[in-house]
Design a protein around this motif. Structure first.
Motif, PDB file in Angstrom:
ATOM      1  N   SER A  38       0.844  -1.166   0.017  1.00  0.00           N
ATOM      2  CA  SER A  38       0.069  -0.030   0.005  1.00  0.00           C
ATOM      3  C   SER A  38       0.685   1.182   0.232  1.00  0.00           C
ATOM      4  O   SER A  38       2.004   1.222   0.188  1.00  0.00           O
ATOM      5  N   ILE A  42      -1.288   7.591   1.735  1.00  0.00           N
ATOM      6  CA  ILE A  42      -2.619   7.391   1.731  1.00  0.00           C
ATOM      7  C   ILE A  42      -3.259   6.683   2.723  1.00  0.00           C
ATOM      8  O   ILE A  42      -4.251   6.964   3.307  1.00  0.00           O
ATOM      9  N   ALA A  46      -6.136   8.794   5.198  1.00  0.00           N
ATOM     10  CA  ALA A  46      -7.542   8.524   5.197  1.00  0.00           C
ATOM     11  C   ALA A  46      -8.202   8.541   6.319  1.00  0.00           C
ATOM     12  O   ALA A  46      -9.236   9.102   6.298  1.00  0.00           O
ATOM     13  N   TYR A  88     -14.749   9.997   0.543  1.00  0.00           N
ATOM     14  CA  TYR A  88     -13.288   9.860   0.154  1.00  0.00           C
ATOM     15  C   TYR A  88     -12.242   9.061   1.050  1.00  0.00           C
ATOM     16  O   TYR A  88     -11.695   8.633   0.699  1.00  0.00           O
ATOM     17  N   GLY A  89     -12.699   9.464   2.273  1.00  0.00           N
ATOM     18  CA  GLY A  89     -11.679   8.970   3.362  1.00  0.00           C
ATOM     19  C   GLY A  89     -11.860   7.175   3.302  1.00  0.00           C
ATOM     20  O   GLY A  89     -10.959   6.739   3.620  1.00  0.00           O
ATOM     21  N   MET A  92     -10.226   6.089   0.173  1.00  0.00           N
ATOM     22  CA  MET A  92      -8.986   5.928   0.169  1.00  0.00           C
ATOM     23  C   MET A  92      -8.358   4.698   1.224  1.00  0.00           C
ATOM     24  O   MET A  92      -7.167   4.242   0.857  1.00  0.00           O
TER      25      MET A  92
END
Length: 93
Positions: A38, A42, A46, A88-89, A92
């Motif tokens: 990962s 990000i 998140a 979006y959190g 992500m």
């Protein structure tokens, strides 16, 4: 918890008032595990984004008649916009 005969969260301190401190100590004592494939930036950004957006959403909620952080005419629209950005959190993560 009573079926398993476990002690509940109300036994730490007086009426369980020290339970948040015990949970915070347990959280800081845990080891952070990063997934190997990962993006670390990000992965760390998140949950911060989700938390900050949830705090920003509270700015238009009035706490009393005179106590409000941001008195907007479009407060409901602002609240809907901020709550839609919190997706979006989750994406992500």
């Amino acid at each position: 918890g009573s079926i398993h005969r476990r002690r509940g969260p109300n036994v730490i301190g007086f009426l369980g008032l020290l339970q948040p401190l015990a949970d915070g100590l347990k959280l800081f004592a845990k080891e952070t595990i990063f997934p190997s494939n990962s993006n670390i930036l990000i992965f760390l950004l998140a949950p911060m984004l989700s938390f900050i957006l949830s705090l920003i959403g509270w700015s238009v909620i009035p706490f009393s008649f005179n106590i409000v952080i941001a008195d907007l005419n479009v407060g409901v629209l602002y609240l809907f916009a901020i709550s839609s950005l919190s997706v979006y959190g989750i994406v992500m993560a």
